[in-house]
Motif scaffolding. Structure first.
Motif, PDB file in Angstrom:
ATOM      1  N   THR A   1      -5.718 -41.362  66.070  1.00 18.27           N
ATOM      2  CA  THR A   1      -4.435 -42.029  66.315  1.00 18.27           C
ATOM      3  C   THR A   1      -4.563 -43.545  66.351  1.00 18.27           C
ATOM      4  O   THR A   1      -3.656 -44.233  66.810  1.00 18.27           O
ATOM      5  N   SER A   2      -5.664 -44.078  65.852  1.00 23.51           N
ATOM      6  CA  SER A   2      -5.896 -45.524  65.872  1.00 23.51           C
ATOM      7  C   SER A   2      -4.892 -46.267  64.991  1.00 23.51           C
ATOM      8  O   SER A   2      -4.452 -45.755  63.960  1.00 23.51           O
ATOM      9  N   THR A   3      -4.569 -47.476  65.403  1.00 27.66           N
ATOM     10  CA  THR A   3      -3.725 -48.335  64.561  1.00 27.66           C
ATOM     11  C   THR A   3      -4.548 -49.036  63.495  1.00 27.66           C
ATOM     12  O   THR A   3      -3.992 -49.659  62.602  1.00 27.66           O
ATOM     13  N   ARG A   4      -5.864 -48.927  63.590  1.00 29.38           N
ATOM     14  CA  ARG A   4      -6.768 -49.457  62.555  1.00 29.38           C
ATOM     15  C   ARG A   4      -7.190 -48.286  61.671  1.00 29.38           C
ATOM     16  O   ARG A   4      -8.002 -47.445  62.079  1.00 29.38           O
ATOM     17  N   PRO A   5      -6.658 -48.216  60.472  1.00 30.88           N
ATOM     18  CA  PRO A   5      -6.901 -47.047  59.613  1.00 30.88           C
ATOM     19  C   PRO A   5      -8.370 -46.691  59.400  1.00 30.88           C
ATOM     20  O   PRO A   5      -8.710 -45.515  59.342  1.00 30.88           O
ATOM     21  N   ILE A   6      -9.261 -47.662  59.300  1.00 33.08           N
ATOM     22  CA  ILE A   6     -10.667 -47.359  59.011  1.00 33.08           C
ATOM     23  C   ILE A   6     -11.316 -46.551  60.127  1.00 33.08           C
ATOM     24  O   ILE A   6     -12.286 -45.836  59.896  1.00 33.08           O
ATOM     25  N   LEU A   7     -10.780 -46.604  61.341  1.00 34.39           N
ATOM     26  CA  LEU A   7     -11.349 -45.844  62.452  1.00 34.39           C
ATOM     27  C   LEU A   7     -11.013 -44.361  62.364  1.00 34.39           C
ATOM     28  O   LEU A   7     -11.504 -43.561  63.162  1.00 34.39           O
TER      29      LEU A   7
ATOM     30  N   MET B   1      -8.728 -46.005  48.778  1.00 27.52           N
ATOM     31  CA  MET B   1     -10.095 -45.743  49.180  1.00 27.52           C
ATOM     32  C   MET B   1     -10.677 -47.007  49.772  1.00 27.52           C
ATOM     33  O   MET B   1     -10.409 -48.098  49.310  1.00 27.52           O
ATOM     34  N   THR B   2     -11.505 -46.859  50.787  1.00 22.19           N
ATOM     35  CA  THR B   2     -12.120 -47.980  51.454  1.00 22.19           C
ATOM     36  C   THR B   2     -13.622 -47.792  51.429  1.00 22.19           C
ATOM     37  O   THR B   2     -14.117 -46.703  51.669  1.00 22.19           O
ATOM     38  N   THR B   3     -14.351 -48.867  51.113  1.00 22.21           N
ATOM     39  CA  THR B   3     -15.797 -48.823  51.203  1.00 22.21           C
ATOM     40  C   THR B   3     -16.246 -49.913  52.153  1.00 22.21           C
ATOM     41  O   THR B   3     -15.619 -50.957  52.247  1.00 22.21           O
ATOM     42  N   LEU B   4     -17.316 -49.645  52.885  1.00 24.43           N
ATOM     43  CA  LEU B   4     -17.857 -50.605  53.826  1.00 24.43           C
ATOM     44  C   LEU B   4     -19.313 -50.856  53.497  1.00 24.43           C
ATOM     45  O   LEU B   4     -20.064 -49.929  53.278  1.00 24.43           O
ATOM     46  N   ALA B   5     -19.708 -52.112  53.470  1.00 24.14           N
ATOM     47  CA  ALA B   5     -21.107 -52.460  53.269  1.00 24.14           C
ATOM     48  C   ALA B   5     -21.254 -53.955  53.430  1.00 24.14           C
ATOM     49  O   ALA B   5     -20.280 -54.700  53.409  1.00 24.14           O
ATOM     50  N   HIS B   6     -22.478 -54.384  53.585  1.00 18.08           N
ATOM     51  CA  HIS B   6     -22.758 -55.810  53.584  1.00 18.08           C
ATOM     52  C   HIS B   6     -22.445 -56.333  52.188  1.00 18.08           C
ATOM     53  O   HIS B   6     -22.736 -55.671  51.197  1.00 18.08           O
ATOM     54  N   PRO B   7     -21.827 -57.507  52.048  1.00 17.37           N
ATOM     55  CA  PRO B   7     -21.407 -57.995  50.726  1.00 17.37           C
ATOM     56  C   PRO B   7     -22.512 -58.002  49.675  1.00 17.37           C
ATOM     57  O   PRO B   7     -22.265 -57.756  48.510  1.00 17.37           O
ATOM     58  N   ARG B   8     -23.754 -58.255  50.078  1.00 11.93           N
ATOM     59  CA  ARG B   8     -24.835 -58.300  49.094  1.00 11.93           C
ATOM     60  C   ARG B   8     -25.230 -56.922  48.595  1.00 11.93           C
ATOM     61  O   ARG B   8     -25.849 -56.795  47.560  1.00 11.93           O
ATOM     62  N   THR B   9     -24.900 -55.876  49.352  1.00 14.83           N
ATOM     63  CA  THR B   9     -25.314 -54.529  48.958  1.00 14.83           C
ATOM     64  C   THR B   9     -24.137 -53.635  48.611  1.00 14.83           C
ATOM     65  O   THR B   9     -24.323 -52.457  48.373  1.00 14.83           O
ATOM     66  N   MET B  10     -22.928 -54.197  48.569  1.00 14.26           N
ATOM     67  CA  MET B  10     -21.752 -53.366  48.340  1.00 14.26           C
ATOM     68  C   MET B  10     -21.701 -52.878  46.892  1.00 14.26           C
ATOM     69  O   MET B  10     -21.771 -53.663  45.953  1.00 14.26           O
ATOM     70  N   PRO B  11     -21.610 -51.555  46.702  1.00 14.15           N
ATOM     71  CA  PRO B  11     -21.467 -51.030  45.342  1.00 14.15           C
ATOM     72  C   PRO B  11     -20.064 -51.286  44.823  1.00 14.15           C
ATOM     73  O   PRO B  11     -19.150 -51.611  45.581  1.00 14.15           O
ATOM     74  N   ARG B  12     -19.906 -51.146  43.524  1.00 13.86           N
ATOM     75  CA  ARG B  12     -18.571 -51.270  42.947  1.00 13.86           C
ATOM     76  C   ARG B  12     -17.696 -50.148  43.462  1.00 13.86           C
ATOM     77  O   ARG B  12     -18.185 -49.048  43.713  1.00 13.86           O
ATOM     78  N   PRO B  13     -16.390 -50.389  43.636  1.00 15.75           N
ATOM     79  CA  PRO B  13     -15.506 -49.297  44.034  1.00 15.75           C
ATOM     80  C   PRO B  13     -15.586 -48.155  43.030  1.00 15.75           C
ATOM     81  O   PRO B  13     -15.794 -48.374  41.840  1.00 15.75           O
ATOM     82  N   LEU B  14     -15.397 -46.940  43.509  1.00 19.10           N
ATOM     83  CA  LEU B  14     -15.551 -45.767  42.656  1.00 19.10           C
ATOM     84  C   LEU B  14     -14.453 -45.622  41.614  1.00 19.10           C
ATOM     85  O   LEU B  14     -14.586 -44.833  40.700  1.00 19.10           O
ATOM     86  N   ASP B  15     -13.351 -46.379  41.734  1.00 18.19           N
ATOM     87  CA  ASP B  15     -12.274 -46.226  40.767  1.00 18.19           C
ATOM     88  C   ASP B  15     -12.305 -47.279  39.661  1.00 18.19           C
ATOM     89  O   ASP B  15     -11.350 -47.458  38.950  1.00 18.19           O
TER      90      ASP B  15
END
Length: 120
Positions: free
Chosen positions: A45-51, A1-15
């Motif tokens: 078909t991106s080589t960057r998985p997040i896309l 799982m991937t989460t994206l956010a600004h470091p100051r507002t990033m929640p804890r990962p859900l796992d």
């Protein structure tokens, strides 16, 4: 799982233990339509998985769905009853298939303990 956010507002990962639970209730039709719109900014078909992912975020009492190709970004907000906070990035193809198989009317989706799915 991937989460994206600004470091100051990033929640804890859900796992992780005691992680926030993201739960919301909305119309299946609204969610399906929003996913269809946002999917235009997904590169399957991106080589960057997040896309290949759509980001679901609780934003000012609504659910925000967003995706980017790095040249084009699309954000859509839908009205929902919110029962938790946070954000989660989901594979666009998977979440579109899940939502398309849900019955019409109101649906409740929840994410927590490292998984996402319809709530009973």
């Amino acid at each position: 799982m991937t989460t994206l956010a600004h470091p100051r507002t990033m929640p804890r990962p859900l796992d992780t233990p005691n992680a926030p639970t993201l739960t919301f209730t909305c119309k299946q039709e609204d969610l399906a339509h929003a996913l269809a719109l946002v999917s235009h900014a997904v590169l399957p078909t991106s080589t960057r998985p997040i896309l290949k992912y759509i980001l679901l975020t609780i934003d000012q009492g609504r659910v925000r769905l967003s995706a980017t190709t790095l040249e084009l970004g699309i954000q859509v907000w839908i009205e929902a009853r919110i029962e938790g906070t946070g954000m989660i990035a989901l594979p666009a193809e998977v979440i579109r298939k899940i939502v398309s198989m849900l019955p019409g009317g109101e649906v409740t989706l929840g994410a927590g303990d490292g998984r996402l799915g319809p709530e009973d």
